[in-house]
Write an enzyme that holds these catalytic residues in place. Structure first.
Site, PDB file in Angstrom:
ATOM      1  N   HIS A 108      51.563   4.163 -22.238  1.00 28.07           N
ATOM      2  CA  HIS A 108      51.289   2.627 -21.808  1.00 28.07           C
ATOM      3  C   HIS A 108      50.019   2.171 -21.820  1.00 28.07           C
ATOM      4  O   HIS A 108      49.396   3.172 -21.150  1.00 28.07           O
ATOM      5  CB  HIS A 108      52.209   2.208 -20.608  1.00 28.07           C
ATOM      6  CG  HIS A 108      51.600   0.843 -20.147  1.00 28.07           C
ATOM      7  ND1 HIS A 108      50.820   0.899 -18.997  1.00 28.07           N
ATOM      8  CD2 HIS A 108      51.624  -0.542 -20.388  1.00 28.07           C
ATOM      9  CE1 HIS A 108      50.523  -0.336 -18.639  1.00 28.07           C
ATOM     10  NE2 HIS A 108      51.186  -1.110 -19.465  1.00 28.07           N
ATOM     11  N   ASN A 110      47.429  -1.372 -21.375  1.00 24.50           N
ATOM     12  CA  ASN A 110      47.161  -2.741 -21.218  1.00 24.50           C
ATOM     13  C   ASN A 110      45.785  -3.059 -20.993  1.00 24.50           C
ATOM     14  O   ASN A 110      44.937  -2.414 -20.265  1.00 24.50           O
ATOM     15  CB  ASN A 110      47.952  -3.206 -20.159  1.00 24.50           C
ATOM     16  CG  ASN A 110      47.728  -4.749 -19.886  1.00 24.50           C
ATOM     17  OD1 ASN A 110      47.249  -5.227 -18.979  1.00 24.50           O
ATOM     18  ND2 ASN A 110      48.543  -5.643 -20.660  1.00 24.50           N
ATOM     19  N   HIS A 147      42.979  12.497 -19.183  1.00 27.17           N
ATOM     20  CA  HIS A 147      42.111  12.073 -18.073  1.00 27.17           C
ATOM     21  C   HIS A 147      40.912  12.052 -18.133  1.00 27.17           C
ATOM     22  O   HIS A 147      40.118  11.212 -18.039  1.00 27.17           O
ATOM     23  CB  HIS A 147      42.908  12.662 -16.743  1.00 27.17           C
ATOM     24  CG  HIS A 147      43.924  12.038 -16.174  1.00 27.17           C
ATOM     25  ND1 HIS A 147      43.756  11.371 -15.195  1.00 27.17           N
ATOM     26  CD2 HIS A 147      45.309  12.445 -16.383  1.00 27.17           C
ATOM     27  CE1 HIS A 147      45.423  11.044 -14.638  1.00 27.17           C
ATOM     28  NE2 HIS A 147      45.947  11.792 -15.224  1.00 27.17           N
ATOM     29  N   HIS A 177      61.077   3.390  -4.406  1.00 30.11           N
ATOM     30  CA  HIS A 177      62.503   3.755  -3.896  1.00 30.11           C
ATOM     31  C   HIS A 177      63.040   5.198  -4.124  1.00 30.11           C
ATOM     32  O   HIS A 177      64.052   5.738  -3.759  1.00 30.11           O
ATOM     33  CB  HIS A 177      63.590   2.765  -4.531  1.00 30.11           C
ATOM     34  CG  HIS A 177      63.366   2.601  -5.892  1.00 30.11           C
ATOM     35  ND1 HIS A 177      62.293   2.117  -6.805  1.00 30.11           N
ATOM     36  CD2 HIS A 177      64.517   2.976  -6.909  1.00 30.11           C
ATOM     37  CE1 HIS A 177      62.454   2.008  -7.883  1.00 30.11           C
ATOM     38  NE2 HIS A 177      63.869   2.800  -8.048  1.00 30.11           N
TER      39      HIS A 177
END
Length: 304
Positions: A108, A110, A147, A177
């Site tokens: 991902h 953005n 990284h 959760h």
């Protein structure tokens, strides 16, 4: 405030990434350009570019959007309550690539800009973004490369930024959760303007420009690794965590839905094949268990 240069950069970044990934995948991306006319909750335009059932990508999407609205949605003002209700402008490029081969990580990225325009006050501008890697069968060298590329992109803007943004990414892409990270992280930043407009924009460009160097070497190393139904089954199970995070926690997804954005474009990040199981855990000593013990834990990957 003129945002023409930001728009130009973001459109160019989207096209560079899509053109490169078309060559890597072997299948052209479909393009869906859209416009929101004035008069509704949002006005603006964008371009969704998507491939499904490609040679590499089971599903991959890269979006550009540029919208203006009359009132900032809650997801964009939770850290700046004084701007609640202000008119705003937002633009960005967002992508998620879901490879078919379980040995190639999902990724991902953005990069985005927000500008709040409170009535009678100067615009308040900030940048956000980052990238993160979600392997199913982790490889230390891949995580370290990803990284280190992120670290090197940020280094010209101060040695303190990468450790800070790396920690921010670990904390943000965390399923509370489930009490587990989504993947091996990368970098994440939001509400960022402390370098001033020009230098902060330069930093945004450095992050966006580092995406392909961070991801493509991993793709080339892993795309021909053999796999079978066992690996595909585990990939589908772990993709469920990706769906849970995006629908429950992801600020970009929530912003798009709360502001009345295009649902098809917002949910382009959803993987095409997903599974859930009740109270399942991998057997100790298996490659699947190693994902949890060796990769879904915070590590200083850049110095590994």
């Amino acid at each position: 405030m003129d945002t023409t240069a930001i728009r130009s950069y973001l459109l160019g970044l989207q096209q560079r990434i899509v053109t490169t990934m078309e060559q890597v995948d072997g299948k052209p991306f479909a393009t869906d350009a859209w416009t929101r006319e004035p008069g509704g909750r949002l006005e603006g335009d964008g371009k969704t570019q998507l491939v499904e059932e490609g040679g590499l990508l089971e599903r991959g999407g890269c979006n550009f959007s540029h919208v203006k609205g009359s009132a900032m949605p809650p997801s964009a003002t939770q850290h700046r309550p004084e701007l609640a209700g202000a008119p705003f402008e937002a633009m960005g490029v967002s992508l998620v690539f879901h490879p078919r081969n379980p040995h190639v990580p999902t990724v991902h990225m953005n990069v985005r800009m927000f500008a709040a325009r409170p009535v009678g006050r100067q615009p308040v501008v900030w940048f956000g973004g980052g990238m993160d890697l979600t392997p199913y069968y982790g490889v230390e060298a891949d995580a370290a490369h990803f990284h280190r590329t992120c670290r090197d992109a940020l280094l010209p803007f101060g040695p303190e930024l990468h450790p800070r943004f790396k920690r921010w990414c670990d904390e943000y892409f965390f399923l509370k959760h489930r009490n587990e990270p989504r993947g091996v992280g990368g970098v994440f930043f939001d509400d960022f303007s402390e370098l001033g407009f020009g230098r902060s924009f330069e930093m945004l460009r450095a992050v966006g420009d580092s995406f392909l160097p961070a991801y493509l070497p991993i793709v080339e190393r892993r795309r021909d690794t053999p796999y079978g139904e066992r690996e595909r089954d585990f990939q589908a199970y772990r993709r469920g965590r990706y769906v849970e995070f995006n629908l429950v926690f992801d600020r970009g997804t929530l912003f798009g839905l709360q502001s009345g954005g295009r649902t098809e474009s917002i949910l382009i990040s959803m993987p095409p094949v997903v599974k859930w199981r009740y109270d399942w855990a991998p057997e100790a000593g298996t490659p699947e268990a190693r994902l949890y013990t060796d990769f879904l834990v915070p590590r200083d990957w850049a110095n590994a």
